[in-house]
Design a protein around this motif. Structure first.
Motif, mmCIF file in Angstrom:
data_model
loop_
_atom_site.group_PDB
_atom_site.id
_atom_site.type_symbol
_atom_site.label_atom_id
_atom_site.label_comp_id
_atom_site.label_asym_id
_atom_site.label_seq_id
_atom_site.Cartn_x
_atom_site.Cartn_y
_atom_site.Cartn_z
ATOM 1 N N PRO A 183 46.265 32.601 34.941
ATOM 2 C CA PRO A 183 45.203 32.773 35.930
ATOM 3 C C PRO A 183 44.335 34.002 35.674
ATOM 4 N N ASP A 184 44.933 35.109 35.228
ATOM 5 C CA ASP A 184 44.142 36.298 34.930
ATOM 6 C C ASP A 184 43.168 36.057 33.777
ATOM 7 N N ASP A 185 43.567 35.214 32.823
ATOM 8 C CA ASP A 185 42.699 34.908 31.682
ATOM 9 C C ASP A 185 41.546 33.991 32.065
ATOM 10 N N VAL A 186 41.819 33.036 32.952
ATOM 11 C CA VAL A 186 40.856 31.957 33.224
ATOM 12 C C VAL A 186 39.957 32.260 34.416
ATOM 13 N N LEU A 187 40.506 32.888 35.441
ATOM 14 C CA LEU A 187 39.738 33.102 36.670
ATOM 15 C C LEU A 187 38.955 34.405 36.585
ATOM 16 N N THR A 188 37.999 34.426 35.685
ATOM 17 C CA THR A 188 37.114 35.579 35.556
ATOM 18 C C THR A 188 35.755 35.228 36.149
ATOM 19 N N VAL A 189 35.029 36.242 36.544
ATOM 20 C CA VAL A 189 33.710 36.022 37.154
ATOM 21 C C VAL A 189 32.798 35.265 36.196
ATOM 22 N N ASP A 190 32.785 35.647 34.947
ATOM 23 C CA ASP A 190 31.874 35.022 33.987
ATOM 24 C C ASP A 190 32.227 33.561 33.737
ATOM 25 N N LEU A 245 44.745 29.096 45.498
ATOM 26 C CA LEU A 245 46.066 28.470 45.462
ATOM 27 C C LEU A 245 46.491 28.198 44.022
ATOM 28 N N ALA A 246 45.533 27.821 43.179
ATOM 29 C CA ALA A 246 45.851 27.616 41.762
ATOM 30 C C ALA A 246 46.367 28.910 41.138
ATOM 31 N N ALA A 247 45.730 30.024 41.471
ATOM 32 C CA ALA A 247 46.162 31.308 40.933
ATOM 33 C C ALA A 247 47.552 31.687 41.432
ATOM 34 N N ARG A 250 42.463 40.760 43.421
ATOM 35 C CA ARG A 250 43.882 40.512 43.634
ATOM 36 C C ARG A 250 44.240 40.727 45.107
ATOM 37 N N SER A 251 44.935 39.749 45.673
ATOM 38 C CA SER A 251 45.341 39.845 47.065
ATOM 39 C C SER A 251 46.496 40.828 47.207
ATOM 40 N N PRO A 252 46.405 41.761 48.148
ATOM 41 C CA PRO A 252 47.515 42.686 48.359
ATOM 42 C C PRO A 252 48.716 42.015 49.020
ATOM 43 N N VAL A 253 48.496 40.818 49.568
ATOM 44 C CA VAL A 253 49.576 40.101 50.258
ATOM 45 C C VAL A 253 50.384 39.256 49.271
ATOM 46 N N THR A 254 49.690 38.451 48.450
ATOM 47 C CA THR A 254 50.377 37.549 47.527
ATOM 48 C C THR A 254 50.505 38.111 46.121
ATOM 49 N N ASP A 255 49.770 39.174 45.815
ATOM 50 C CA ASP A 255 49.716 39.756 44.473
ATOM 51 C C ASP A 255 49.198 38.759 43.441
ATOM 52 N N SER A 256 48.432 37.763 43.903
ATOM 53 C CA SER A 256 47.775 36.830 42.994
ATOM 54 C C SER A 256 46.270 36.940 43.210
ATOM 55 N N LEU A 257 45.507 36.364 42.290
ATOM 56 C CA LEU A 257 44.057 36.439 42.400
ATOM 57 C C LEU A 257 43.543 35.592 43.557
ATOM 58 N N SER A 258 42.522 36.106 44.208
ATOM 59 C CA SER A 258 41.829 35.376 45.270
ATOM 60 C C SER A 258 40.376 35.205 44.848
ATOM 61 N N VAL A 259 39.881 33.970 44.941
ATOM 62 C CA VAL A 259 38.526 33.650 44.498
ATOM 63 C C VAL A 259 37.692 33.231 45.702
#
Length: 263
Positions: free
Chosen positions: A230-237, A204-206, A251-260
């Motif tokens: 969000p792309d900068d911060v929500l990385t696996v590492d 939701l943050a993303a 990336r969610s194909p529905v919202t086009d935002s990152l899903s964690v």
């Protein structure tokens, strides 16, 4: 003057224990700034410091003015706040609760002015809380109460809106109702408004935040581990280091935002 919020060397200590260690960050208008991090990282402590509710070292400036130079009424004209759960005096209706948001802009003992009434009406309409505004708050659902609380914060007409885990006790429909209001509120005055919101749900943050601040605990107090989109911060590492677990980020194909997803 823009509504930028700046922290410089912000440090909070409880006795000998440092909780926040020299945090510095500039938050710009027309953005939803998400504050994320594991439990115990100091997110709520940071919110309390920004609101002037606890002692701190360093500086906090809002719209170019030092928070330390403001009295409580002045702070309420610059910063509006929504807590995790909305409470109200017994038997208050929704509208009466929202009217409380105007107190910082009224003379003592003054009646509601036409400007006050317009601000209350606008906040009720934007949040949808006008649908139950005449009912006692105690008789509304948790989601309705939180939307009424958000309307009270918006009625303050402060340029900075601070939300501390505003959806933690809500079902999915009311989560969306709260989060979907943030950008429309910014869009009414993009040069002079910004949002700071504490969220635990990283997906939701993303989806709803333009920028994220990742707080992580350290030996000498919490620090900002990352700040960016969000792309900068929500990385696996970064998330593995912050939360101590493996995650899947895609990336969610529905919202086009990152899903964690925690693994």
């Amino acid at each position: 003057m823009s509504a930028g919020l700046s922290l410089t060397g912000l440090t909070v200590s409880y006795g000998p224990r440092t909780v926040l260690n020299e945090l510095s960050v500039d938050l710009t208008p027309d953005r939803v700034h998400g504050l994320i991090g594991p439990n115990g990282a100091g997110k709520s402590t940071l919110v309390k410091a920004v609101l002037g509710l606890i002692a701190y070292e360093g500086s906090v400036t809002v719209s170019g003015r030092s928070l330390a130079s403001m009295n409580p009424r002045q702070r309420a004209r610059h910063l509006a706040y929504l807590a995790q759960e909305t409470s109200s005096p017994a038997d208050f209706t929704g509208r009466q609760l929202v009217e409380m948001g105007r107190y910082a802009r009224q003379s003592r003992f003054a009646a509601m002015s036409s400007a006050d009434e317009r601000a209350v009406d606008a906040a009720l309409r934007l949040t949808g809380a006008d649908a139950w505004a005449q009912r006692p708050v105690a008789g509304t659902s948790g989601g309705e109460r939180q939307l009424t609380g958000l309307a009270r914060a918006l009625a303050q007409e402060a340029p900075v809106l601070v939300l501390d885990e505003p959806i933690s006790a809500l079902d999915m429909s009311h989560e969306m109702a709260v989060l979907c209001l943030l950008h429309p509120w910014l869009d009414e005055d993009p040069a002079n408004r910004l949002v700071v919101v504490v969220l635990h749900d990283l997906s939701l943050a993303a989806r709803f935040c333009d920028d994220l601040i990742l707080l992580t605990p350290g030996r000498h107090g919490a620090v900002i581990a990352a700040h960016g989109t969000p792309d900068d911060v929500l990385t696996v590492d970064l998330l593995r280091a912050a939360y101590g677990i493996d995650v899947d980020v895609r990336r969610s194909p529905v919202t086009d935002s990152l899903s964690v997803t925690a693994l």
